[in-house]
Design a protein around this motif. Sequence first.
Motif, PDB file in Angstrom:
ATOM      1  N   ALA A 141     -23.763  23.671   9.099  1.00 56.16           N
ATOM      2  CA  ALA A 141     -22.630  23.206   9.866  1.00 56.16           C
ATOM      3  C   ALA A 141     -22.373  23.958  11.082  1.00 56.16           C
ATOM      4  CB  ALA A 141     -21.368  23.261   8.874  1.00 56.16           C
ATOM      5  N   VAL A 142     -22.616  25.435  10.901  1.00 61.62           N
ATOM      6  CA  VAL A 142     -22.335  26.155  12.323  1.00 61.62           C
ATOM      7  C   VAL A 142     -23.215  25.650  13.201  1.00 61.62           C
ATOM      8  CG1 VAL A 142     -22.292  28.611  13.064  1.00 61.62           C
ATOM      9  CG2 VAL A 142     -21.361  28.260  10.871  1.00 61.62           C
ATOM     10  N   VAL A 143     -24.561  25.664  12.840  1.00 62.08           N
ATOM     11  CA  VAL A 143     -25.569  25.159  14.033  1.00 62.08           C
ATOM     12  C   VAL A 143     -25.242  24.037  14.455  1.00 62.08           C
ATOM     13  CG1 VAL A 143     -27.900  24.536  14.168  1.00 62.08           C
ATOM     14  CG2 VAL A 143     -27.286  26.777  13.110  1.00 62.08           C
ATOM     15  N   ALA A 144     -24.760  23.072  13.743  1.00 59.52           N
ATOM     16  CA  ALA A 144     -24.378  21.649  14.108  1.00 59.52           C
ATOM     17  C   ALA A 144     -23.177  21.700  15.411  1.00 59.52           C
ATOM     18  CB  ALA A 144     -23.827  20.810  12.942  1.00 59.52           C
ATOM     19  N   LEU A 145     -22.268  22.555  14.898  1.00 57.44           N
ATOM     20  CA  LEU A 145     -21.173  22.977  15.900  1.00 57.44           C
ATOM     21  C   LEU A 145     -21.542  23.395  17.117  1.00 57.44           C
ATOM     22  CD1 LEU A 145     -18.401  24.165  13.344  1.00 57.44           C
ATOM     23  CD2 LEU A 145     -18.223  22.149  14.616  1.00 57.44           C
ATOM     24  N   VAL A 146     -22.550  24.184  17.163  1.00 58.75           N
ATOM     25  CA  VAL A 146     -23.266  24.890  18.312  1.00 58.75           C
ATOM     26  C   VAL A 146     -23.648  23.637  19.245  1.00 58.75           C
ATOM     27  CG1 VAL A 146     -24.851  26.483  19.250  1.00 58.75           C
ATOM     28  CG2 VAL A 146     -23.258  27.273  17.361  1.00 58.75           C
ATOM     29  N   VAL A 147     -24.538  22.728  18.630  1.00 53.12           N
ATOM     30  CA  VAL A 147     -25.039  21.626  19.369  1.00 53.12           C
ATOM     31  C   VAL A 147     -24.332  20.625  19.832  1.00 53.12           C
ATOM     32  CG1 VAL A 147     -27.468  22.346  18.310  1.00 53.12           C
ATOM     33  CG2 VAL A 147     -26.148  20.486  17.320  1.00 53.12           C
ATOM     34  N   GLY A 148     -22.865  20.550  19.294  1.00 51.50           N
ATOM     35  CA  GLY A 148     -21.894  19.639  19.836  1.00 51.50           C
ATOM     36  C   GLY A 148     -21.264  18.761  18.658  1.00 51.50           C
ATOM     37  N   TRP A 149     -21.812  18.842  17.379  1.00 51.03           N
ATOM     38  CA  TRP A 149     -21.081  18.025  16.223  1.00 51.03           C
ATOM     39  C   TRP A 149     -19.647  18.265  16.401  1.00 51.03           C
ATOM     40  CZ3 TRP A 149     -19.844  20.027  11.180  1.00 51.03           C
ATOM     41  CH2 TRP A 149     -19.453  18.819  10.447  1.00 51.03           C
ATOM     42  N   ARG A 150     -18.847  17.474  16.073  1.00 54.10           N
ATOM     43  CA  ARG A 150     -17.422  17.380  15.812  1.00 54.10           C
ATOM     44  C   ARG A 150     -17.037  16.655  14.860  1.00 54.10           C
ATOM     45  NH1 ARG A 150     -18.717  21.252  18.205  1.00 54.10           N
ATOM     46  NH2 ARG A 150     -17.900  22.046  20.341  1.00 54.10           N
ATOM     47  N   THR A 151     -16.029  16.800  14.268  1.00 49.46           N
ATOM     48  CA  THR A 151     -15.251  16.281  13.280  1.00 49.46           C
ATOM     49  C   THR A 151     -14.016  15.531  13.688  1.00 49.46           C
ATOM     50  OG1 THR A 151     -14.321  18.019  11.999  1.00 49.46           O
ATOM     51  CG2 THR A 151     -16.259  17.227  11.293  1.00 49.46           C
ATOM     52  N   HIS A 152     -13.434  14.498  13.207  1.00 49.27           N
ATOM     53  CA  HIS A 152     -12.218  13.815  13.915  1.00 49.27           C
ATOM     54  C   HIS A 152     -11.385  13.515  12.731  1.00 49.27           C
ATOM     55  CE1 HIS A 152     -14.421  13.558  17.482  1.00 49.27           C
ATOM     56  NE2 HIS A 152     -15.378  13.102  16.626  1.00 49.27           N
ATOM     57  N   GLU A 153     -11.286  14.069  11.477  1.00 51.40           N
ATOM     58  CA  GLU A 153     -10.310  14.045  10.348  1.00 51.40           C
ATOM     59  C   GLU A 153      -9.951  15.197  10.220  1.00 51.40           C
ATOM     60  OE1 GLU A 153      -9.488  11.106   9.522  1.00 51.40           O
ATOM     61  OE2 GLU A 153     -10.811   9.603   9.682  1.00 51.40           O
ATOM     62  N   ASN A 154      -8.947  15.342   9.112  1.00 55.17           N
ATOM     63  CA  ASN A 154      -8.107  16.500   8.670  1.00 55.17           C
ATOM     64  C   ASN A 154      -8.994  17.397   7.847  1.00 55.17           C
ATOM     65  OD1 ASN A 154      -7.964  15.682   5.978  1.00 55.17           O
ATOM     66  ND2 ASN A 154      -6.363  14.065   6.627  1.00 55.17           N
ATOM     67  N   VAL A 155      -8.708  18.538   7.690  1.00 51.36           N
ATOM     68  CA  VAL A 155      -9.354  19.502   6.956  1.00 51.36           C
ATOM     69  C   VAL A 155      -9.852  18.992   5.692  1.00 51.36           C
ATOM     70  CG1 VAL A 155      -9.674  21.976   6.034  1.00 51.36           C
ATOM     71  CG2 VAL A 155      -8.675  21.528   8.375  1.00 51.36           C
ATOM     72  N   GLY A 156      -8.892  18.488   4.830  1.00 49.97           N
ATOM     73  CA  GLY A 156      -9.149  17.870   3.524  1.00 49.97           C
ATOM     74  C   GLY A 156      -9.984  16.938   3.341  1.00 49.97           C
ATOM     75  N   LYS A 157     -10.109  16.030   4.460  1.00 50.69           N
ATOM     76  CA  LYS A 157     -11.009  15.043   4.281  1.00 50.69           C
ATOM     77  C   LYS A 157     -12.659  15.529   4.563  1.00 50.69           C
ATOM     78  CE  LYS A 157      -8.588  10.821   5.201  1.00 50.69           C
ATOM     79  NZ  LYS A 157      -8.502   9.568   5.931  1.00 50.69           N
ATOM     80  N   VAL A 158     -12.439  16.362   5.565  1.00 50.55           N
ATOM     81  CA  VAL A 158     -13.853  17.155   5.871  1.00 50.55           C
ATOM     82  C   VAL A 158     -14.133  18.020   4.731  1.00 50.55           C
ATOM     83  CG1 VAL A 158     -14.954  18.932   7.326  1.00 50.55           C
ATOM     84  CG2 VAL A 158     -13.235  17.307   8.230  1.00 50.55           C
ATOM     85  N   LEU A 159     -13.556  18.688   3.949  1.00 48.89           N
ATOM     86  CA  LEU A 159     -13.881  19.345   2.808  1.00 48.89           C
ATOM     87  C   LEU A 159     -14.490  18.702   1.801  1.00 48.89           C
ATOM     88  CD1 LEU A 159     -11.418  22.356   2.693  1.00 48.89           C
ATOM     89  CD2 LEU A 159     -13.624  22.459   3.396  1.00 48.89           C
ATOM     90  N   ALA A 160     -13.691  17.351   1.669  1.00 47.40           N
ATOM     91  CA  ALA A 160     -14.014  16.535   0.537  1.00 47.40           C
ATOM     92  C   ALA A 160     -15.563  15.919   0.971  1.00 47.40           C
ATOM     93  CB  ALA A 160     -12.983  15.234   0.506  1.00 47.40           C
ATOM     94  N   GLY A 161     -15.836  15.764   2.249  1.00 44.07           N
ATOM     95  CA  GLY A 161     -17.110  15.080   2.640  1.00 44.07           C
ATOM     96  C   GLY A 161     -18.209  16.098   2.157  1.00 44.07           C
ATOM     97  N   PHE A 162     -17.965  17.473   2.506  1.00 44.04           N
ATOM     98  CA  PHE A 162     -18.635  18.527   1.933  1.00 44.04           C
ATOM     99  C   PHE A 162     -18.835  18.686   0.437  1.00 44.04           C
ATOM    100  CE2 PHE A 162     -18.096  20.182   6.276  1.00 44.04           C
ATOM    101  CZ  PHE A 162     -19.635  20.132   6.659  1.00 44.04           C
ATOM    102  N   CYS A 163     -17.934  18.410  -0.245  1.00 49.05           N
ATOM    103  CA  CYS A 163     -17.930  18.479  -1.796  1.00 49.05           C
ATOM    104  C   CYS A 163     -18.756  17.172  -2.325  1.00 49.05           C
ATOM    105  CB  CYS A 163     -16.356  18.232  -2.388  1.00 49.05           C
ATOM    106  SG  CYS A 163     -15.603  19.600  -2.288  1.00 49.05           S
ATOM    107  N   LEU A 164     -18.489  16.112  -1.560  1.00 51.15           N
ATOM    108  CA  LEU A 164     -19.594  14.916  -1.960  1.00 51.15           C
ATOM    109  C   LEU A 164     -21.017  15.560  -1.940  1.00 51.15           C
ATOM    110  CD1 LEU A 164     -17.686  11.866  -1.014  1.00 51.15           C
ATOM    111  CD2 LEU A 164     -17.892  12.639  -3.280  1.00 51.15           C
ATOM    112  N   LEU A 165     -21.169  15.842  -0.906  1.00 50.32           N
ATOM    113  CA  LEU A 165     -22.686  16.358  -0.207  1.00 50.32           C
ATOM    114  C   LEU A 165     -23.145  17.269  -1.519  1.00 50.32           C
ATOM    115  CD1 LEU A 165     -22.410  16.859   3.485  1.00 50.32           C
ATOM    116  CD2 LEU A 165     -23.762  15.181   2.245  1.00 50.32           C
TER     117      LEU A 165
END
Length: 283
Positions: A141-165
């Motif tokens: 995820a850190v590498v993805a942020l370095v190459v320009g990946w961004r999320t556009h939802e709140n922290v709770g939803k982002v964490l929920a996405g990682f939990c599903l993964l």
Amino acid sequence: MSAVTDTVRIAAPGNPIGRSIRDSLIVAKRNLIRMSRIPEMVIFGLIQPIMFVVLFTYVFGGSIQVGSSTSTQAYREFLMAGIFAQTVTFATAGAGAGIADDMHKGLIDRFRSLPMARGAVLTGRTIADLVQTSLTLVVLAVVALVVGWRTHENVGKVLAGFCLLLLLGYAFSWIGALIGLSVRTPEAATSGGLIWLFPLTFISNAFVDANQMPSFLRHIAEWNPFSATVQASRELFGNLPPGFQASDAWPMQHPVWASLIWSVVIILVFRTLAVRKYRRAAG
């Protein structure tokens, strides 16, 4: 090994469920210590997903249409959920190889001689693999942020996405456990753990918009458990590209529920099969 033996013997009495949990955690700790002493396992596990991020982003980005956009940024955000999902599922091969190696070296027979829950050996191994996968996912995820990946939802939803993964990765680790118990060598477990993952991940919505696939492949991709988790993560990350329209298939309309259902079913089915196989192998 003696420390593990002593701890397990102390944990033997008591409630069967509590004892099973304690035994599983002891085995998980043993596997984590082993992994920490072989750091190249984690390093090599990171190289492939990082290569995929760079190659797909800079080689294919801008030439693949997702939704109504062909921009590099839109594809980069579309891509990352697929890379994350591929990373957690490819850990299946490592899980299978680790268990096959333990079988090959006779370690499973040693565990069998201890007063411990039979399923704890496999549960502990899959928990340790989940911890390792979590660390890998953080770095990726850190590498993805370095190459320009961004999320556009709140922290709770982002964490929920990682939990599903991670839940999907844990579910697939039980498939790896069954494969590891079914072959004779770690090399065979590695090959057996990867050969079916490539079509599973590529006949999906991980790298391209499934709506652009031929009809028969699109239906497979829509009902692929891998696709459900990728789609759910994209929604939770806010990474759906402009103009993207999900198909009418139920898993694509309700990807979060579909991801949860698929992962739980896979865990229930393959944990049952793996524990049964372990008991026969150790018997």
